[in-house]
Design an enzyme around this catalytic site. Structure first.
Site, PDB file in Angstrom:
ATOM      1  N   SER A  18       0.792  -1.120  -0.064  1.00 51.43           N
ATOM      2  CA  SER A  18       0.000  -0.240  -0.321  1.00 51.43           C
ATOM      3  C   SER A  18       1.101   0.977   0.154  1.00 51.43           C
ATOM      4  O   SER A  18       1.698   1.251  -0.957  1.00 51.43           O
ATOM      5  CB  SER A  18      -1.039  -0.091   1.251  1.00 51.43           C
ATOM      6  OG  SER A  18      -2.352   1.447   1.038  1.00 51.43           O
ATOM      7  N   ASP A 165      -1.391   5.370  -5.656  1.00 52.57           N
ATOM      8  CA  ASP A 165      -0.383   4.447  -4.161  1.00 52.57           C
ATOM      9  C   ASP A 165       0.471   3.309  -5.097  1.00 52.57           C
ATOM     10  O   ASP A 165      -0.191   3.056  -5.802  1.00 52.57           O
ATOM     11  CB  ASP A 165      -0.559   4.787  -3.031  1.00 52.57           C
ATOM     12  CG  ASP A 165      -2.030   3.519  -3.124  1.00 52.57           C
ATOM     13  OD1 ASP A 165      -2.492   3.409  -3.889  1.00 52.57           O
ATOM     14  OD2 ASP A 165      -2.466   3.482  -1.687  1.00 52.57           O
ATOM     15  N   ASP A 167      -0.428   0.233  -4.225  1.00 50.16           N
ATOM     16  CA  ASP A 167      -1.396  -0.808  -4.964  1.00 50.16           C
ATOM     17  C   ASP A 167      -2.550   0.045  -5.761  1.00 50.16           C
ATOM     18  O   ASP A 167      -3.353  -1.232  -5.563  1.00 50.16           O
ATOM     19  CB  ASP A 167      -1.657  -1.598  -3.430  1.00 50.16           C
ATOM     20  CG  ASP A 167      -2.519  -0.905  -2.551  1.00 50.16           C
ATOM     21  OD1 ASP A 167      -2.245   0.659  -2.677  1.00 50.16           O
ATOM     22  OD2 ASP A 167      -2.636  -1.205  -1.238  1.00 50.16           O
ATOM     23  N   ASP A 169      -5.393   1.575  -5.358  1.00 55.38           N
ATOM     24  CA  ASP A 169      -6.302   1.802  -5.120  1.00 55.38           C
ATOM     25  C   ASP A 169      -6.391   3.854  -4.181  1.00 55.38           C
ATOM     26  O   ASP A 169      -7.872   3.456  -4.469  1.00 55.38           O
ATOM     27  CB  ASP A 169      -6.326   0.588  -3.244  1.00 55.38           C
ATOM     28  CG  ASP A 169      -5.882   0.690  -2.402  1.00 55.38           C
ATOM     29  OD1 ASP A 169      -4.696   1.519  -2.572  1.00 55.38           O
ATOM     30  OD2 ASP A 169      -6.070   0.529  -1.702  1.00 55.38           O
TER      31      ASP A 169
END
Length: 414
Positions: A18, A165, A167, A169
């Site tokens: 993340s 970012d 990942d 999302d």
């Protein structure tokens, strides 16, 4: 998240770095409805993990794994078409950074499929690299994280800068403001996307977390759409009945709840670029639309006071101090209501947090769910009669937010 329902799976697990430092791996669990877990599933899973004393006794299948092919990605990309208005202009030019994460290929495929101009990549951050070499924190909100993207934008003069970012999302958006580039706040993008969907005739419920701006609620109310406030996190936002659009201020937007019941930085980027293209056709920008919204609903200005600690007990001390001695005024504004969210307020489940409603402002204080931080979310609302009143309203908002931060720090002893 979308794969759960697409495959009819009972659960999905994502292991992700993340937006945290390289040594922090996140572990997200989704149940078959495609939403992240909420209590009591989390404590049940944690108890099962704690009960394991040794890995050597855990049976593992040697075969029977099925590695999925590209069909999941194809199904996702096919859904990205439905995010956009079929006849919308697709002219806005973008600079894009994947922030050393996994977003680039899917992002480029979605943009090509939509017929937008090919994004200019920040090459130093385009490919996955778990060490995140060019940034201290791979979070677009952190100081310095967008420096390379802004440098690229000064070179290529696009309409927007977009960052995911690692990942992918979260979606960050920056625009040219005067002579240089600035990041829009999550609350600004959240309101812009809501207003865009309303102008496209969207129906269904809008939702935002309690720490996000109250502006989306005003936009939904004026459009006659249901609006719901939830606890922080998409595990709550995604569960809103009949959800059409939900966001939270930490750069998370759910614009296609039928496909992904979670924040998704790629579909959010598509919708933002569509909006920028429509405004570009009118000779306007995202900032012009923000001005319109301020005149229509009042200037909603938000800020955050975030205190990172080495010693977690400092956070507990600050929360206790505020509970025992609630402030009666902040920034010269009287506190109209002080709510301890750990008792559950209205339809909200109990959570460790405090909410102060002031005359023309709101403050929420809570420990971060993922980092050793105490977070304070501030919002002031200033009525604006005409566009000419915006500069003085902005100056007043900035002064009030600074004053709120000072008084809140003193009250919490941080």
């Amino acid at each position: 998240a979308g794969g759960d329902r697409h495959l009819g799976a009972v659960a999905g697990v994502a292991v992700t770095a993340s937006h945290n430092p390289p040594r922090d791996n996140g572990y997200k669990v989704y149940l078959g409805d495609g939403s992240q877990i909420v209590p009591p599933a989390d404590t049940g899973i944690a108890a099962e993990i704690d009960a394991i004393t040794s890995l050597s006794g855990i049976p593992r299948p040697d075969s029977g794994w099925e590695v999925l092919g590209e069909e999941i990605l194809e199904a996702y990309l096919a859904r990205t078409d439905a995010v956009l208005d079929p006849g919308s202009p697709r002219t806005a030019r973008t600079v894009y950074t994947a922030m050393h994460g996994v977003g680039k290929d899917t992002f480029l495929a979605a943009f090509a499929r939509a017929g937008f101009p090919a994004p200019d990549l920040v090459l130093e951050q385009a490919d996955p690299d778990p060490d995140f070499p060019t940034v201290a924190f791979p979070n677009p909100e952190e100081p310095g994280a967008m420096d390379l993207a802004f440098a690229k934008a000064r070179e290529t003069e696009p309409d927007l800068v977009i960052a995911n970012d690692p990942d992918a999302d979260r979606c960050a958006v920056a625009v040219k403001d005067g002579a240089d580039w600035r990041m829009l706040r999550g609350d600004e993008v959240g309101a812009l996307l809501g207003a865009h969907l309303v102008s496209r005739g969207a129906t269904g419920a809008f939702a935002a977390s309690i720490v996000s701006s109250s502006l989306l609620g005003r936009i939904a109310g004026k459009a006659g759409l249901p609006y719901e406030e939830t606890l922080t996190g998409f595990k709550w936002i995604a569960r809103v009945e009949g959800l059409r659009y939900g966001y939270e201020e930490a750069l998370g937007y759910c614009v296609d709840p039928g496909g992904v019941r979670d924040k998704d930085g790629i579909t959010a980027a598509l919708l933002t670029t569509e909006l920028a293209s429509r405004l570009k056709q009118e000779g306007r920008t995202l900032l012009d639309l923000l001005d319109d919204l301020a005149v229509e609903h009042g200037l909603h200005a938000t800020d955050q006071l975030s205190v990172r600690v080495q010693d977690l007990s400092l956070i507990a001390d600050a929360m206790r101090r505020l509970r025992e001695q609630p402030p009666t005024a902040l920034a010269g504004l009287p506190v109209l209501r002080f709510e301890d969210l750990s008792r559950g307020v209205g339809t909200l489940p109990p959570t460790d947090g405090l909410r102060c409603t002031l005359d023309g402002a709101r403050v929420i204080v809570r420990p971060s769910g993922t980092e050793p931080k105490l977070k304070c979310y501030l919002e002031v609302v200033i009525p604006v009669a005409t566009r000419a009143g915006l500069p003085s309203a902005r100056a007043r908002a900035t002064a009030l937010l600074e004053s709120l931060k000072r008084d809140l720090s003193a009250a919490a002893g941080i």
